[in-house]
Design a protein around this motif. Structure first.
Motif, PDB file in Angstrom:
ATOM      1  N   GLU A 214      37.721  38.261  38.575  1.00 55.17           N
ATOM      2  CA  GLU A 214      36.458  38.928  38.343  1.00 55.17           C
ATOM      3  C   GLU A 214      35.140  38.527  38.799  1.00 55.17           C
ATOM      4  O   GLU A 214      34.485  39.112  39.830  1.00 55.17           O
ATOM      5  CB  GLU A 214      36.481  39.640  37.001  1.00 55.17           C
ATOM      6  N   THR A 235      38.900  42.785  40.942  1.00 54.18           N
ATOM      7  CA  THR A 235      39.100  41.743  40.883  1.00 54.18           C
ATOM      8  C   THR A 235      39.977  41.097  42.196  1.00 54.18           C
ATOM      9  O   THR A 235      40.180  42.036  43.089  1.00 54.18           O
ATOM     10  CB  THR A 235      40.186  41.400  39.830  1.00 54.18           C
ATOM     11  N   PRO A 251      40.543  46.095  38.561  1.00 56.47           N
ATOM     12  CA  PRO A 251      40.547  45.022  37.270  1.00 56.47           C
ATOM     13  C   PRO A 251      42.246  45.127  36.363  1.00 56.47           C
ATOM     14  O   PRO A 251      43.013  46.029  36.542  1.00 56.47           O
ATOM     15  CB  PRO A 251      39.566  45.125  36.253  1.00 56.47           C
ATOM     16  N   LYS A 252      42.251  44.025  35.570  1.00 58.64           N
ATOM     17  CA  LYS A 252      43.598  44.052  34.923  1.00 58.64           C
ATOM     18  C   LYS A 252      44.131  45.203  34.196  1.00 58.64           C
ATOM     19  O   LYS A 252      45.296  45.644  34.213  1.00 58.64           O
ATOM     20  CB  LYS A 252      43.678  42.838  33.984  1.00 58.64           C
ATOM     21  N   SER A 256      39.188  46.744  31.369  1.00 60.35           N
ATOM     22  CA  SER A 256      38.487  45.770  32.117  1.00 60.35           C
ATOM     23  C   SER A 256      37.313  46.018  33.073  1.00 60.35           C
ATOM     24  O   SER A 256      36.550  45.410  33.219  1.00 60.35           O
ATOM     25  CB  SER A 256      39.290  45.007  33.115  1.00 60.35           C
ATOM     26  N   LYS A 257      37.100  47.420  33.211  1.00 57.38           N
ATOM     27  CA  LYS A 257      36.080  47.927  34.105  1.00 57.38           C
ATOM     28  C   LYS A 257      35.071  48.110  32.799  1.00 57.38           C
ATOM     29  O   LYS A 257      34.916  48.970  31.932  1.00 57.38           O
ATOM     30  CB  LYS A 257      36.294  49.142  34.687  1.00 57.38           C
TER      31      LYS A 257
END
Length: 388
Positions: A214, A235, A251-252, A256-257
């Motif tokens: 990230e 990421t 993102p994962k 994660s955002k």
């Protein structure tokens, strides 16, 4: 439409089923050995009824390997991440190694169960969850395409591994982080003895809890100096460590955002870094590829994760810190310091972009246990002073 043929004294029927969706070849079902044409017609009529009702399945002779590779192509075109495709490719090889040339339609529930249980003895629970998920997707599509009648993964539940005391202890040990005194010592050393961007990178990691992917994907448009925030929306993915062959992925997890607040010190460090980067950009203008990355190389491409992993080991050695610390450990370090500052589990999860509270809770337990021990020592010291 049924066709009937006589060979010698016996009859056979031949029924056209259409084009195979994978091989693009003509599909036909046939059966012989009938004594009369009337017997062949009666049997063909039953097949025609199944065909009309949509219950007829012509099992495929396609090999498991051939189908699995075709499935992977369609899976990769379904909008999933490149990293997910690579994971599925690795998982399905565990099936291809034993069933490669075998017709997919002949794979039974017993064969699938035996294979999974064999792998279960060798691999972790998380990896087995992935292998089983991959198997379910492959066979579900084979059934949906009419290439087999029964899904061998149906109703099969992957067993859960019983963790031993030693495994549980090891799991806790793997969540490594720096205590605040260690972190302060490390960051001072990164400032005095670190290489280009070392101090900034490790400070941002420890003060934000970002994943290294990230952090490396951050662009200047993600940094808001006035509001003192960083926006995390992507990421970086670069398994080959080739600085030109990176990809920016989501993102994962959905959680994660996020947009996180940062303190004034980080804002000042980033603004100072921006000025320096502009100077490098002017100096290297002919070769500089400006894609707006904050943590860019001198040619504008995002810096490699491997570079900071190597530099981290160098600094840890200088600092005489002998823990197994990785870039991800700064994420755990940040969580532990937030807990020590009084943050709740929910607040830490939101800042880190966690959806599963497991890791967060383990760190929280460690910090609270440490606090309990300090409280106990303080109480003993107090009572000793009163009694003597």
């Amino acid at each position: 439409m049924s066709k009937f043929k006589q060979r010698g004294k016996s009859w056979s029927y031949h029924i056209y089923l259409g084009i195979d969706p994978l091989t693009k070849k003509r599909m036909e079902i046939s059966k012989g050995g009938f004594k009369t044409k009337k017997e062949a017609q009666a049997a063909a009529r039953l097949v025609e009824i199944e065909k009309q009702n949509g219950t007829l399945i012509k099992e495929s002779r396609m090999s498991f390997e051939e189908f699995a590779k075709d499935w992977l192509k369609s899976y990769s075109r379904s909008g999933v991440k490149v990293s997910s495709v690579r994971a599925r490719e690795k998982e399905m090889k565990h099936f291809i190694s034993v069933w490669g040339p075998y017709p997919i339609s002949k794979i039974t529930k017993k064969m699938y169960q035996d294979r999974i249980l064999d792998l279960f003895e060798r691999y972790s629970q998380n990896y087995m969850d992935g292998i089983h998920a991959c198997g379910r997707m492959i066979f579900r599509q084979a059934v949906e395409l009419g290439l087999m009648k029964i899904n061998p993964t149906e109703n099969f539940r992957l067993p859960k591994k019983q963790q031993t005391v030693e495994e549980l202890e090891k799991e806790e040990e793997e969540i490594n982080f720096l205590e605040k005194e260690e972190l302060a010592h490390f960051l001072k050393l990164a400032q005095s003895d670190g290489l280009e961007m070392d101090h900034l990178v490790f400070t941002v990691l420890s003060y934000t809890g970002l994943r290294i992917g990230e952090l490396l994907a951050l662009k200047w448009t993600d940094f808001n100096a006035k509001q003192a925030t960083l926006r995390i929306t992507k990421t970086i993915y670069n398994p080959t460590n080739n600085f030109e062959k990176y990809q920016l992925l989501t993102p994962k997890t959905v959680g994660s955002k996020r947009t996180i607040e940062i303190d004034d010190m980080l804002v000042k460090m980033l603004k100072k870094h921006e000025i320096k980067q502009k100077e490098i950009k002017l100096k290297n203008k002919p070769i500089y590829k400006d894609n707006g990355f904050i943590f860019a190389r001198d040619d504008g491409h995002p810096q490699l994760r491997k570079v900071f992993e190597t530099r981290l080991h160098r600094l840890l050695k200088k600092a005489e810190i002998h823990k197994n610390i990785t870039p991800h450990s700064f994420r755990h370090t940040h969580a532990s310091l937030m807990f020590e500052a009084g943050a709740t589990i929910k607040e830490v999860m939101e800042r880190l972009g966690h959806t599963d509270p497991k890791t967060t809770t383990v760190i929280y337990t460690h910090v609270t246990q440490s606090t309990k021990e300090k409280t106990s020592h303080q109480f003993s010291k107090l009572m000793k002073g009163l009694l003597h």
